[in-house]
Design an enzyme around this catalytic site. Structure first.
Site, PDB file in Angstrom:
ATOM      1  N   HIS A   3      -5.115  45.085   7.211  1.00 40.68           N
ATOM      2  CA  HIS A   3      -6.416  44.788   6.121  1.00 40.68           C
ATOM      3  C   HIS A   3      -6.611  46.158   5.522  1.00 40.68           C
ATOM      4  O   HIS A   3      -6.864  46.239   4.456  1.00 40.68           O
ATOM      5  CB  HIS A   3      -7.274  43.935   7.061  1.00 40.68           C
ATOM      6  CG  HIS A   3      -8.143  43.383   5.984  1.00 40.68           C
ATOM      7  ND1 HIS A   3      -8.065  42.510   5.160  1.00 40.68           N
ATOM      8  CD2 HIS A   3      -9.662  43.765   5.480  1.00 40.68           C
ATOM      9  CE1 HIS A   3      -9.132  42.008   4.359  1.00 40.68           C
ATOM     10  NE2 HIS A   3     -10.033  42.827   4.659  1.00 40.68           N
ATOM     11  N   SER A  54     -11.290  43.783  -0.341  1.00 43.50           N
ATOM     12  CA  SER A  54     -11.680  43.035   0.762  1.00 43.50           C
ATOM     13  C   SER A  54     -12.706  41.848   0.000  1.00 43.50           C
ATOM     14  O   SER A  54     -12.479  41.236  -0.841  1.00 43.50           O
ATOM     15  CB  SER A  54     -12.040  43.673   1.946  1.00 43.50           C
ATOM     16  OG  SER A  54     -12.239  42.479   2.744  1.00 43.50           O
ATOM     17  N   ASP A  65      -1.846  41.599   7.813  1.00 45.77           N
ATOM     18  CA  ASP A  65      -3.351  41.130   7.663  1.00 45.77           C
ATOM     19  C   ASP A  65      -3.844  40.065   8.687  1.00 45.77           C
ATOM     20  O   ASP A  65      -3.480  38.908   8.439  1.00 45.77           O
ATOM     21  CB  ASP A  65      -3.622  40.994   6.305  1.00 45.77           C
ATOM     22  CG  ASP A  65      -5.192  41.078   6.207  1.00 45.77           C
ATOM     23  OD1 ASP A  65      -5.871  40.638   6.832  1.00 45.77           O
ATOM     24  OD2 ASP A  65      -5.429  41.207   4.837  1.00 45.77           O
TER      25      ASP A  65
HETATM   26  C1  MLT Z   1     -14.703  40.948   5.009  1.00 44.20           C
HETATM   27  O1  MLT Z   1     -14.599  41.078   6.047  1.00 44.20           O
HETATM   28  O2  MLT Z   1     -14.940  41.501   3.909  1.00 44.20           O
HETATM   29  C2  MLT Z   1     -13.713  39.723   4.613  1.00 44.20           C
HETATM   30  O3  MLT Z   1     -12.361  39.836   5.224  1.00 44.20           O
HETATM   31  C3  MLT Z   1     -13.520  39.433   3.249  1.00 44.20           C
HETATM   32  C4  MLT Z   1     -14.903  38.521   2.924  1.00 44.20           C
HETATM   33  O4  MLT Z   1     -15.706  38.063   3.855  1.00 44.20           O
HETATM   34  O5  MLT Z   1     -15.100  38.167   1.897  1.00 44.20           O
END
Ligand code: MLT
Length: 211
Positions: A186, A105, A155
């Site tokens: 996700h 992520s 996702d």
């Molecule tokens: C997260 O929650 O980390 C996002 O989906 C990805 C990001 O903000 O880089």
């Protein structure tokens, strides 16, 4: 090692031939989170696991965002540069070859930003649920750099167009991209672990250990 830019954990590798892994956590994670994943993906590899230096309501991240999926691109560039410097410092301090990044992520997104702005720092990358971290970048060459991208068909955070565009950018730079979309959302799944483990075993064969 206090002199390096990021708080981190270092786990020495039992197998000197195994490519080191650079573990990059998701939002709200820290330097401890992905150590078990790293051990599962490449037993015997040295593990370097930094903590993101940005805090969002107390949650560590690797760069600032303005809202979900909307990134502060100046900060992305700056933090990608810092992380590239951390990798160079960790390699010198611990006597390591160039690592394969394993990012989840937000960690996948900073790894993508390092690939797009500091080619040559990473020997390869496993990007789990990545998205485009930067709208545009100067052309770079990533010739032959192995990149595994694992997306989730359900996702809610990453669109197929967005991640498909990222895969195209890597391909246009000459990287060896393997992009798979799993029937999931996700969160990280066992399927990600199984695919990444097999992929790293193959990719590592093509990586020069002293690069
Ligand atoms: C997260 O929650 O980390 C996002 O989906 C990805 C990001 O903000 O880089």
């Amino acid at each position: 090692m206090d002199t390096l830019s990021h708080i981190h954990r270092f786990v020495p590798g039992a197998d000197p031939a195994a490519t080191p892994l650079l573990l990059l956590h998701g939002t709200g994670g820290d330097e401890n989170d992905l150590l078990p994943l790293g051990r599962a993906l490449s037993p015997g590899a040295a593990l370097v696991s930094p903590r993101g230096r940005v805090l969002e309501h107390g949650m560590p991240r690797f760069f600032r965002r303005i809202a979900e999926g909307i990134f502060d691109e100046d900060d992305v560039r700056r933090r990608a540069g810092e992380l590239a410097g951390f990798v160079a410092g960790a390699r010198a301090a611990y006597g390591l070859g160039a690592p394969i990044a394993v990012g989840y992520s937000n960690g996948a997104n900073i790894a993508a930003a390092v690939l797009l702005t500091h080619p040559g720092v990473l020997a390869g990358a496993v990007l789990i649920r990545p998205m485009q971290p930067l709208g545009s970048t100067e052309p770079v060459r990533l010739d032959g750099t192995p990149i595994l991208m694992l997306s989730g068909a359900r996702d809610p955070i990453v669109t197929a167009d967005d991640v498909g565009g990222l895969a195209e950018r890597f391909r246009a730079a000459g990287a060896a991209v393997d992009h798979r979309t799993l029937p999931t959302g996700h969160p990280l799944t066992q399927a990600d672990v199984d695919i990444a483990r097999a992929w790293i075993a193959e990719a590592a064969k093509a990586i020069d250990p002293v690069r």
